[in-house]
Design an enzyme around this catalytic site. Structure first.
Site, PDB file in Angstrom:
ATOM      1  N   GLU A 175      -3.347   7.497  -4.925  1.00  0.00           N
ATOM      2  CA  GLU A 175      -3.689   6.882  -6.213  1.00  0.00           C
ATOM      3  C   GLU A 175      -5.200   6.978  -6.446  1.00  0.00           C
ATOM      4  OE1 GLU A 175      -2.231   2.804  -5.159  1.00  0.00           O
ATOM      5  OE2 GLU A 175      -4.301   2.188  -5.505  1.00  0.00           O
TER       6      GLU A 175
ATOM      7  N   HIS B 215      -1.339  -0.005  -9.834  1.00  0.00           N
ATOM      8  CA  HIS B 215      -2.014  -0.948  -8.920  1.00  0.00           C
ATOM      9  C   HIS B 215      -2.545  -2.179  -9.678  1.00  0.00           C
ATOM     10  CE1 HIS B 215      -4.229  -1.195  -4.808  1.00  0.00           C
ATOM     11  NE2 HIS B 215      -4.021  -2.403  -5.297  1.00  0.00           N
TER      12      HIS B 215
ATOM     13  N   ARG C  23       0.850  -1.182   0.000  1.00  0.00           N
ATOM     14  CA  ARG C  23       0.000   0.000   0.000  1.00  0.00           C
ATOM     15  C   ARG C  23       0.887   1.233   0.000  1.00  0.00           C
ATOM     16  NH1 ARG C  23      -3.608  -2.647  -1.501  1.00  0.00           N
ATOM     17  NH2 ARG C  23      -5.680  -2.955  -0.597  1.00  0.00           N
TER      18      ARG C  23
HETATM   19  C1  8YV Z   1      -6.865  -5.525  -5.535  1.00  0.00           C
HETATM   20  C2  8YV Z   1      -5.290  -5.171  -3.585  1.00  0.00           C
HETATM   21  O1  8YV Z   1      -6.838  -5.558  -6.896  1.00  0.00           O
HETATM   22  O2  8YV Z   1      -6.630  -6.945  -2.793  1.00  0.00           O
HETATM   23  C3  8YV Z   1      -5.967  -5.967  -2.530  1.00  0.00           C
HETATM   24  O3  8YV Z   1      -5.809  -5.597  -1.359  1.00  0.00           O
HETATM   25  O4  8YV Z   1      -4.540  -4.328  -3.307  1.00  0.00           O
HETATM   26  C4  8YV Z   1      -5.481  -5.322  -5.036  1.00  0.00           C
HETATM   27  O5  8YV Z   1      -4.578  -6.204  -5.543  1.00  0.00           O
HETATM   28  C5  8YV Z   1      -7.791  -4.466  -5.139  1.00  0.00           C
HETATM   29  O6  8YV Z   1      -7.728  -4.170  -3.798  1.00  0.00           O
HETATM   30  C6  8YV Z   1      -9.207  -4.805  -5.558  1.00  0.00           C
HETATM   31  O7  8YV Z   1     -10.174  -4.173  -4.761  1.00  0.00           O
END
Ligand code: 8YV
Length: 325
Positions: A272, A291, A243
Protein backbone atom coordinates in the site's frame (compact mmCIF):
# COMPACT_ATOMS: atom_id res chain seq x y z
CA UNK A 1 7.00 24.65 31.26
CA UNK A 2 10.13 22.58 31.56
CA UNK A 3 13.17 24.28 29.97
CA UNK A 4 14.54 21.26 28.12
CA UNK A 5 11.09 20.64 26.66
CA UNK A 6 10.75 24.26 25.53
CA UNK A 7 14.05 24.14 23.71
CA UNK A 8 13.63 20.68 22.20
CA UNK A 9 13.47 20.49 18.42
CA UNK A 10 11.01 18.06 16.83
CA UNK A 11 11.05 16.83 13.27
CA UNK A 12 7.39 16.24 12.38
CA UNK A 13 7.38 14.05 9.29
CA UNK A 14 3.75 14.41 8.20
CA UNK A 15 1.04 17.05 8.40
CA UNK A 16 -0.84 16.39 11.63
CA UNK A 17 -4.33 17.54 12.72
CA UNK A 18 -4.44 21.29 13.54
CA UNK A 19 -5.02 20.80 17.27
CA UNK A 20 -1.98 18.53 17.46
CA UNK A 21 0.26 20.91 15.52
CA UNK A 22 -0.94 23.78 17.72
CA UNK A 23 0.05 21.92 20.88
CA UNK A 24 3.37 20.93 19.31
CA UNK A 25 4.12 24.54 18.38
CA UNK A 26 3.31 25.70 21.92
CA UNK A 27 5.80 23.30 23.49
CA UNK A 28 8.57 22.76 20.98
CA UNK A 29 10.58 24.13 18.08
CA UNK A 30 9.06 22.20 15.21
CA UNK A 31 10.07 21.39 11.67
CA UNK A 32 6.56 20.86 10.26
CA UNK A 33 5.79 19.26 6.92
CA UNK A 34 3.06 21.65 5.78
CA UNK A 35 2.98 20.17 2.25
CA UNK A 36 2.60 16.68 3.71
CA UNK A 37 5.22 15.39 1.31
CA UNK A 38 6.55 11.87 1.83
CA UNK A 39 10.22 12.20 2.86
CA UNK A 40 12.79 9.82 1.40
CA UNK A 41 15.14 7.98 3.74
CA UNK A 42 17.93 10.43 2.89
CA UNK A 43 15.68 13.38 3.62
CA UNK A 44 14.63 11.92 6.96
CA UNK A 45 18.27 11.61 7.94
CA UNK A 46 19.23 15.08 6.75
CA UNK A 47 16.18 16.76 8.31
CA UNK A 48 17.03 15.07 11.60
CA UNK A 49 20.33 16.98 11.69
CA UNK A 50 19.07 19.30 14.43
CA UNK A 51 16.20 17.28 15.84
CA UNK A 52 16.04 16.10 19.43
CA UNK A 53 13.15 13.82 18.49
CA UNK A 54 11.15 12.70 15.48
CA UNK A 55 7.37 12.49 15.44
CA UNK A 56 6.55 10.16 12.57
CA UNK A 57 3.92 7.89 11.05
CA UNK A 58 3.97 4.36 9.66
CA UNK A 59 4.68 5.92 6.24
CA UNK A 60 8.29 6.58 7.29
CA UNK A 61 10.49 3.52 7.38
CA UNK A 62 13.01 3.60 10.18
CA UNK A 63 14.84 0.45 9.18
CA UNK A 64 18.25 -0.48 10.56
CA UNK A 65 20.02 1.51 7.85
CA UNK A 66 18.07 4.74 8.47
CA UNK A 67 18.42 4.38 12.24
CA UNK A 68 22.17 3.84 11.94
CA UNK A 69 22.43 7.07 9.93
CA UNK A 70 20.45 9.26 12.35
CA UNK A 71 22.58 11.87 14.08
CA UNK A 72 23.37 11.40 17.79
CA UNK A 73 21.15 14.32 18.75
CA UNK A 74 18.00 12.24 18.03
CA UNK A 75 16.88 10.95 21.42
CA UNK A 76 13.47 9.62 20.51
CA UNK A 77 11.14 8.47 17.76
CA UNK A 78 7.55 9.11 18.82
CA UNK A 79 5.23 7.23 16.51
CA UNK A 80 1.82 8.51 15.52
CA UNK A 81 0.60 4.90 15.25
CA UNK A 82 0.07 1.85 17.37
CA UNK A 83 1.84 -0.42 14.88
CA UNK A 84 5.61 -0.13 14.95
CA UNK A 85 6.54 -2.56 12.19
CA UNK A 86 8.01 0.35 10.21
CA UNK A 87 10.66 0.82 12.93
CA UNK A 88 13.54 -1.53 13.61
CA UNK A 89 13.24 -1.59 17.39
CA UNK A 90 16.46 -3.53 17.94
CA UNK A 91 18.41 -1.00 15.87
CA UNK A 92 16.85 1.83 17.92
CA UNK A 93 17.74 0.09 21.19
CA UNK A 94 21.31 -0.32 20.01
CA UNK A 95 21.53 3.42 19.36
CA UNK A 96 19.83 4.22 22.67
CA UNK A 97 16.92 5.89 20.84
CA UNK A 98 13.62 5.74 22.71
CA UNK A 99 10.65 4.60 20.59
CA UNK A 100 7.01 5.12 21.58
CA UNK A 101 3.63 4.35 19.99
CA UNK A 102 -0.03 5.32 20.52
CA UNK A 103 -2.02 2.34 21.80
CA UNK A 104 -5.66 2.34 23.08
CA UNK A 105 -6.80 5.58 21.48
CA UNK A 106 -7.46 4.03 18.07
CA UNK A 107 -9.10 0.79 19.17
CA UNK A 108 -12.68 2.06 18.78
CA UNK A 109 -12.08 3.61 15.37
CA UNK A 110 -10.30 0.51 14.08
CA UNK A 111 -13.03 -1.77 15.42
CA UNK A 112 -15.56 0.37 13.53
CA UNK A 113 -13.63 -0.17 10.31
CA UNK A 114 -13.52 -3.87 11.09
CA UNK A 115 -17.31 -3.94 11.17
CA UNK A 116 -17.45 -1.90 7.96
CA UNK A 117 -15.12 -4.36 6.23
CA UNK A 118 -17.03 -7.37 7.54
CA UNK A 119 -20.39 -6.02 6.43
CA UNK A 120 -19.01 -4.59 3.19
CA UNK A 121 -17.68 -8.02 2.28
CA UNK A 122 -20.68 -10.02 3.51
CA UNK A 123 -23.28 -7.78 1.88
CA UNK A 124 -21.37 -7.09 -1.35
CA UNK A 125 -21.22 -3.37 -0.65
CA UNK A 126 -18.27 -2.68 -2.97
CA UNK A 127 -19.96 -4.34 -5.89
CA UNK A 128 -23.30 -2.62 -5.20
CA UNK A 129 -21.70 0.78 -4.72
CA UNK A 130 -19.81 0.51 -8.01
CA UNK A 131 -22.99 -0.59 -9.80
CA UNK A 132 -25.05 2.39 -8.61
CA UNK A 133 -22.28 4.92 -9.13
CA UNK A 134 -21.40 3.47 -12.53
CA UNK A 135 -25.05 3.70 -13.65
CA UNK A 136 -25.24 -0.05 -14.19
CA UNK A 137 -28.18 -0.72 -11.83
CA UNK A 138 -31.10 -1.80 -13.99
CA UNK A 139 -33.24 -4.23 -12.04
CA UNK A 140 -34.27 -5.59 -8.66
CA UNK A 141 -35.28 -9.20 -8.16
CA UNK A 142 -35.56 -11.65 -5.24
CA UNK A 143 -32.26 -13.20 -6.29
CA UNK A 144 -30.43 -9.95 -7.00
CA UNK A 145 -27.01 -9.55 -5.35
CA UNK A 146 -27.57 -11.87 -2.43
CA UNK A 147 -24.95 -11.66 0.25
CA UNK A 148 -24.57 -13.56 3.46
CA UNK A 149 -25.88 -12.58 6.86
CA UNK A 150 -23.38 -12.31 9.70
CA UNK A 151 -25.94 -12.31 12.51
CA UNK A 152 -25.48 -15.36 14.70
CA UNK A 153 -22.35 -16.52 12.87
CA UNK A 154 -18.96 -17.23 14.44
CA UNK A 155 -16.49 -14.31 14.57
CA UNK A 156 -12.90 -15.56 14.80
CA UNK A 157 -10.33 -13.12 16.14
CA UNK A 158 -6.63 -13.63 15.48
CA UNK A 159 -4.87 -11.52 18.11
CA UNK A 160 -7.15 -10.58 21.00
CA UNK A 161 -5.31 -7.38 21.96
CA UNK A 162 -6.87 -3.96 22.38
CA UNK A 163 -8.40 -3.71 18.91
CA UNK A 164 -9.39 -7.38 18.77
CA UNK A 165 -11.29 -7.04 22.05
CA UNK A 166 -13.26 -4.00 20.90
CA UNK A 167 -13.99 -5.64 17.54
CA UNK A 168 -15.28 -8.70 19.42
CA UNK A 169 -17.53 -6.46 21.51
CA UNK A 170 -18.96 -4.84 18.39
CA UNK A 171 -19.47 -8.23 16.73
CA UNK A 172 -21.49 -9.32 19.76
CA UNK A 173 -23.91 -6.59 18.71
CA UNK A 174 -24.68 -8.82 15.72
CA UNK A 175 -25.25 -11.77 18.06
CA UNK A 176 -22.06 -13.34 16.76
CA UNK A 177 -20.35 -16.06 18.76
CA UNK A 178 -16.81 -14.92 19.54
CA UNK A 179 -13.82 -17.22 19.16
CA UNK A 180 -10.20 -16.15 19.47
CA UNK A 181 -6.61 -17.22 19.32
CA UNK A 182 -3.97 -15.28 21.21
CA UNK A 183 -0.52 -15.96 22.64
CA UNK A 184 -2.17 -16.27 26.03
CA UNK A 185 -5.70 -16.69 27.26
CA UNK A 186 -7.40 -13.52 28.54
CA UNK A 187 -8.80 -13.12 32.04
CA UNK A 188 -12.51 -14.05 32.21
CA UNK A 189 -13.64 -10.36 32.44
CA UNK A 190 -11.76 -9.48 29.26
CA UNK A 191 -12.83 -12.69 27.57
CA UNK A 192 -16.49 -11.88 28.22
CA UNK A 193 -17.62 -15.30 27.10
CA UNK A 194 -15.35 -15.52 24.05
CA UNK A 195 -14.11 -19.02 23.32
CA UNK A 196 -10.33 -19.42 23.51
CA UNK A 197 -8.44 -21.59 21.02
CA UNK A 198 -4.93 -22.47 22.05
CA UNK A 199 -3.94 -23.15 18.45
CA UNK A 200 -4.57 -21.08 15.36
CA UNK A 201 -5.72 -24.17 13.46
CA UNK A 202 -8.44 -24.77 16.01
CA UNK A 203 -9.69 -21.17 15.58
CA UNK A 204 -9.58 -21.39 11.79
CA UNK A 205 -11.87 -24.41 11.77
CA UNK A 206 -14.73 -22.52 13.46
CA UNK A 207 -14.44 -19.02 11.95
CA UNK A 208 -17.30 -18.02 9.66
CA UNK A 209 -15.68 -14.59 9.70
CA UNK A 210 -11.94 -14.51 10.31
CA UNK A 211 -10.75 -11.11 11.52
CA UNK A 212 -7.03 -10.34 11.72
CA UNK A 213 -5.87 -8.15 14.60
CA UNK A 214 -2.31 -9.27 15.27
CA UNK A 215 0.74 -7.06 14.83
CA UNK A 216 3.05 -7.59 11.88
CA UNK A 217 6.10 -9.41 13.19
CA UNK A 218 8.22 -12.37 12.04
CA UNK A 219 5.72 -14.79 13.65
CA UNK A 220 2.66 -13.34 11.93
CA UNK A 221 4.08 -12.48 8.50
CA UNK A 222 2.18 -14.39 5.80
CA UNK A 223 0.12 -16.09 8.51
CA UNK A 224 -2.96 -16.40 6.30
CA UNK A 225 -1.44 -18.65 3.63
CA UNK A 226 -2.86 -21.35 1.33
CA UNK A 227 -2.49 -24.10 3.90
CA UNK A 228 -4.33 -22.16 6.60
CA UNK A 229 -7.05 -20.99 4.21
CA UNK A 230 -7.80 -24.67 3.58
CA UNK A 231 -8.54 -25.04 7.31
CA UNK A 232 -11.24 -22.34 7.25
CA UNK A 233 -14.91 -23.21 6.70
CA UNK A 234 -16.00 -23.16 3.06
CA UNK A 235 -17.31 -19.70 2.15
CA UNK A 236 -15.53 -17.88 5.02
CA UNK A 237 -15.28 -14.10 5.09
CA UNK A 238 -11.79 -12.72 5.73
CA UNK A 239 -11.31 -9.29 7.30
CA UNK A 240 -7.95 -7.57 7.64
CA UNK A 241 -7.60 -4.31 9.54
CA UNK A 242 -4.18 -5.20 10.99
CA UNK A 243 -1.37 -5.16 8.43
CA UNK A 244 -1.18 -6.37 4.82
CA UNK A 245 1.90 -8.41 5.63
CA UNK A 246 -0.16 -10.85 7.70
CA UNK A 247 -1.74 -12.13 4.47
CA UNK A 248 -0.20 -14.12 1.63
CA UNK A 249 -1.89 -12.23 -1.22
CA UNK A 250 -1.48 -14.92 -3.87
CA UNK A 251 -3.14 -17.46 -1.61
CA UNK A 252 -6.02 -15.18 -0.63
CA UNK A 253 -6.62 -14.05 -4.21
CA UNK A 254 -6.69 -17.67 -5.43
CA UNK A 255 -9.22 -18.54 -2.71
CA UNK A 256 -11.34 -15.50 -3.55
CA UNK A 257 -11.33 -16.45 -7.23
CA UNK A 258 -12.39 -20.02 -6.50
CA UNK A 259 -15.02 -19.00 -3.94
CA UNK A 260 -13.26 -21.01 -1.21
CA UNK A 261 -13.20 -17.64 0.56
CA UNK A 262 -16.58 -16.02 -0.12
CA UNK A 263 -15.40 -12.44 0.27
CA UNK A 264 -12.76 -10.28 1.92
CA UNK A 265 -12.96 -6.88 3.58
CA UNK A 266 -9.56 -5.22 3.55
CA UNK A 267 -8.31 -1.96 5.05
CA UNK A 268 -4.60 -2.77 4.82
CA UNK A 269 -2.45 -4.21 2.06
CA UNK A 270 0.98 -5.38 1.13
CA UNK A 271 2.46 -2.69 -1.10
CA UNK A 272 0.00 0.00 0.00
CA UNK A 273 -0.83 2.54 -1.17
CA UNK A 274 -0.06 2.19 -4.87
CA UNK A 275 1.47 -1.25 -5.35
CA UNK A 276 -1.23 -3.49 -3.92
CA UNK A 277 -2.11 -6.83 -5.55
CA UNK A 278 -3.96 -5.97 -8.78
CA UNK A 279 -6.74 -8.46 -8.04
CA UNK A 280 -7.88 -6.39 -5.05
CA UNK A 281 -8.84 -3.65 -7.49
CA UNK A 282 -10.72 -6.07 -9.74
CA UNK A 283 -12.44 -8.84 -7.83
CA UNK A 284 -16.11 -8.22 -7.09
CA UNK A 285 -15.94 -10.15 -3.84
CA UNK A 286 -13.39 -7.81 -2.28
CA UNK A 287 -14.49 -4.77 -0.29
CA UNK A 288 -11.64 -2.31 0.13
CA UNK A 289 -10.88 0.92 1.96
CA UNK A 290 -7.54 2.76 1.97
CA UNK A 291 -6.08 2.16 5.47
CA UNK A 292 -8.79 4.15 7.23
CA UNK A 293 -8.69 2.23 10.51
CA UNK A 294 -7.87 5.21 12.70
CA UNK A 295 -9.06 7.91 10.31
CA UNK A 296 -11.54 9.86 12.42
CA UNK A 297 -11.08 13.41 13.65
CA UNK A 298 -11.43 12.29 17.26
CA UNK A 299 -8.95 9.46 16.95
CA UNK A 300 -6.29 11.30 14.98
CA UNK A 301 -6.37 14.12 17.58
CA UNK A 302 -6.09 11.57 20.37
CA UNK A 303 -3.18 9.81 18.63
CA UNK A 304 -1.34 13.10 18.27
CA UNK A 305 -1.92 14.03 21.89
CA UNK A 306 -0.76 10.60 22.99
CA UNK A 307 2.44 10.94 20.95
CA UNK A 308 2.90 14.38 22.53
CA UNK A 309 2.36 13.02 26.04
CA UNK A 310 5.21 10.62 25.31
CA UNK A 311 7.46 13.42 24.06
CA UNK A 312 6.56 15.62 27.05
CA UNK A 313 7.55 12.80 29.40
CA UNK A 314 10.85 12.21 27.62
CA UNK A 315 11.84 15.88 27.67
CA UNK A 316 10.77 16.22 31.29
CA UNK A 317 13.13 13.35 32.15
CA UNK A 318 10.33 10.89 32.85
CA UNK A 319 9.67 7.47 31.39
CA UNK A 320 7.14 7.80 28.51
CA UNK A 321 3.91 5.86 29.01
CA UNK A 322 4.05 4.04 25.69
CA UNK A 323 7.67 3.05 25.33
CA UNK A 324 8.25 0.13 22.95
CA UNK A 325 12.04 0.45 22.73
C1 8YV B 1 -2.68 4.64 11.65
C2 8YV B 1 -2.33 2.17 12.03
O1 8YV B 1 -3.57 5.49 11.06
O2 8YV B 1 -1.70 3.05 14.12
C3 8YV B 1 -1.56 2.18 13.29
O3 8YV B 1 -0.77 1.24 13.48
O4 8YV B 1 -2.30 1.25 11.31
C4 8YV B 1 -3.19 3.25 11.52
O5 8YV B 1 -4.47 3.09 11.96
C5 8YV B 1 -1.38 4.86 11.01
O6 8YV B 1 -0.46 3.90 11.35
C6 8YV B 1 -0.86 6.25 11.30
O7 8YV B 1 0.54 6.33 11.23
Amino acid sequence: MNDSRQSAAILVTRKLPPAVEERLARGYRCDFNSDDRLYSADELVSRAANADAILCCHTEHFNADVISRLPDNVRAIANFSVGVDHCDLDAARERGIIVTNTPDVLSDATAEITMLCMLGAARRAGEGYAMVRGDRWRDWSPTFMLGCQVTGKRFGVVGMGRVGQVAARRARGFDMEIHYHNRSRLAPEAEAGAIYHDTLDSLLAVSDVLSLHCPNNPDSRGLLNAERIEKLPEGVIVVNTARGAVVDDEALVAALRSGRVRAAGLDVFNGEPDAIHAAYRELDNVFVVPHLGSATVETRDAMGFRALDNLDAIFAGREPGDRVA
